[in-house]
Design a protein around this motif. Structure first.
Motif, PDB file in Angstrom:
ATOM      1  N   ALA A 108       4.455  20.927 -74.942  1.00  0.00           N
ATOM      2  CA  ALA A 108       4.915  19.585 -75.306  1.00  0.00           C
ATOM      3  C   ALA A 108       4.356  18.561 -74.318  1.00  0.00           C
ATOM      4  CB  ALA A 108       6.433  19.545 -75.323  1.00  0.00           C
ATOM      5  N   GLU A 109       4.224  18.969 -73.067  1.00  0.00           N
ATOM      6  CA  GLU A 109       3.671  18.075 -72.049  1.00  0.00           C
ATOM      7  C   GLU A 109       2.222  17.711 -72.377  1.00  0.00           C
ATOM      8  OE1 GLU A 109       2.734  18.201 -67.283  1.00  0.00           O
ATOM      9  OE2 GLU A 109       4.383  19.409 -68.070  1.00  0.00           O
ATOM     10  N   ASP A 110       1.464  18.702 -72.852  1.00  0.00           N
ATOM     11  CA  ASP A 110       0.075  18.436 -73.229  1.00  0.00           C
ATOM     12  C   ASP A 110       0.005  17.435 -74.377  1.00  0.00           C
ATOM     13  OD1 ASP A 110      -0.829  20.198 -71.283  1.00  0.00           O
ATOM     14  OD2 ASP A 110      -0.907  21.911 -72.684  1.00  0.00           O
ATOM     15  N   TYR A 111       0.895  17.587 -75.363  1.00  0.00           N
ATOM     16  CA  TYR A 111       0.918  16.649 -76.484  1.00  0.00           C
ATOM     17  C   TYR A 111       1.262  15.230 -76.015  1.00  0.00           C
ATOM     18  CZ  TYR A 111       0.507  20.298 -80.036  1.00  0.00           C
ATOM     19  OH  TYR A 111       0.057  21.317 -80.826  1.00  0.00           O
ATOM     20  N   LEU A 112       2.231  15.130 -75.117  1.00  0.00           N
ATOM     21  CA  LEU A 112       2.620  13.812 -74.617  1.00  0.00           C
ATOM     22  C   LEU A 112       1.481  13.144 -73.854  1.00  0.00           C
ATOM     23  CD1 LEU A 112       6.277  14.525 -73.492  1.00  0.00           C
ATOM     24  CD2 LEU A 112       5.529  13.172 -75.461  1.00  0.00           C
ATOM     25  N   LYS A 113       0.751  13.925 -73.061  1.00  0.00           N
ATOM     26  CA  LYS A 113      -0.404  13.368 -72.334  1.00  0.00           C
ATOM     27  C   LYS A 113      -1.471  12.898 -73.311  1.00  0.00           C
ATOM     28  CE  LYS A 113       0.090  16.025 -68.076  1.00  0.00           C
ATOM     29  NZ  LYS A 113      -0.477  17.087 -67.231  1.00  0.00           N
ATOM     30  N   GLU A 114      -1.686  13.664 -74.377  1.00  0.00           N
ATOM     31  CA  GLU A 114      -2.680  13.287 -75.383  1.00  0.00           C
ATOM     32  C   GLU A 114      -2.271  11.998 -76.090  1.00  0.00           C
ATOM     33  OE1 GLU A 114      -4.613  15.202 -79.420  1.00  0.00           O
ATOM     34  OE2 GLU A 114      -3.754  16.557 -77.929  1.00  0.00           O
ATOM     35  N   ILE A 115      -0.994  11.871 -76.423  1.00  0.00           N
ATOM     36  CA  ILE A 115      -0.500  10.657 -77.064  1.00  0.00           C
ATOM     37  C   ILE A 115      -0.662   9.463 -76.127  1.00  0.00           C
ATOM     38  CG2 ILE A 115       1.589   9.491 -77.907  1.00  0.00           C
ATOM     39  CD1 ILE A 115       2.476  12.265 -78.990  1.00  0.00           C
ATOM     40  N   ARG A 116      -0.348   9.677 -74.840  1.00  0.00           N
ATOM     41  CA  ARG A 116      -0.487   8.612 -73.849  1.00  0.00           C
ATOM     42  C   ARG A 116      -1.936   8.131 -73.772  1.00  0.00           C
ATOM     43  NH1 ARG A 116      -0.293  10.730 -68.125  1.00  0.00           N
ATOM     44  NH2 ARG A 116      -2.360  11.267 -68.834  1.00  0.00           N
TER      45      ARG A 116
END
Length: 124
Positions: A108-116
């Motif tokens: 989930a952290e990877d997805y959040l970084k990608e969205i950011r």
């Protein structure tokens, strides 16, 4: 029809079942011997009789052979306990052979970084 019968017999399940029945019969003989020759005399020391199979209750001309019933119950519990131990051992072996865990996907952290990163790129 003979060809179909040969195919049926050659299947692994039928052969496994046949082996299980044969081994079960041999195992039953061993358990019966254990109960008759070792456990019954041990119980007989406490009950006062050596052979439990001779215990009979006579009521109005009918013979109730409760000693043989006790033997059958003892046989059942011994067989059930040994089957329990075998299944427990098989389950332990199967657990050790479990498949390696599937490779982890993005967290989930990877997805959040990608969205950011996408949002930052849109701001520019």
């Amino acid at each position: 029809m003979i060809k179909e019968f040969k195919e049926f017999i050659a299947r692994g399940n039928v052969m496994d079942l046949a082996v299980g029945v044969i081994i079960g019969g041999a195992f039953t003989a061993i358990v019966n011997s254990l109960v008759t020759n070792l456990i019954n005399p041990l119980l007989g020391l406490f009950i006062g009789k050596i052979d439990l199979s001779n215990l009979v209750l006579k009521v109005a001309g009918a013979n109730f052979k409760y000693g043989e019933f006790i033997n059958a119950v003892i046989n059942f519990f011994i067989i059930a306990f040994i089957v329990f131990l075998l299944i427990k051992a098989v389950n332990k072996v199967i657990k050790t052979k479990e498949e390696a865990p599937a490779p982890k996907g993005p967290s989930a952290e990877d997805y959040l970084k990608e969205i950011r990163d996408i949002l930052k790129a849109q701001e520019k």
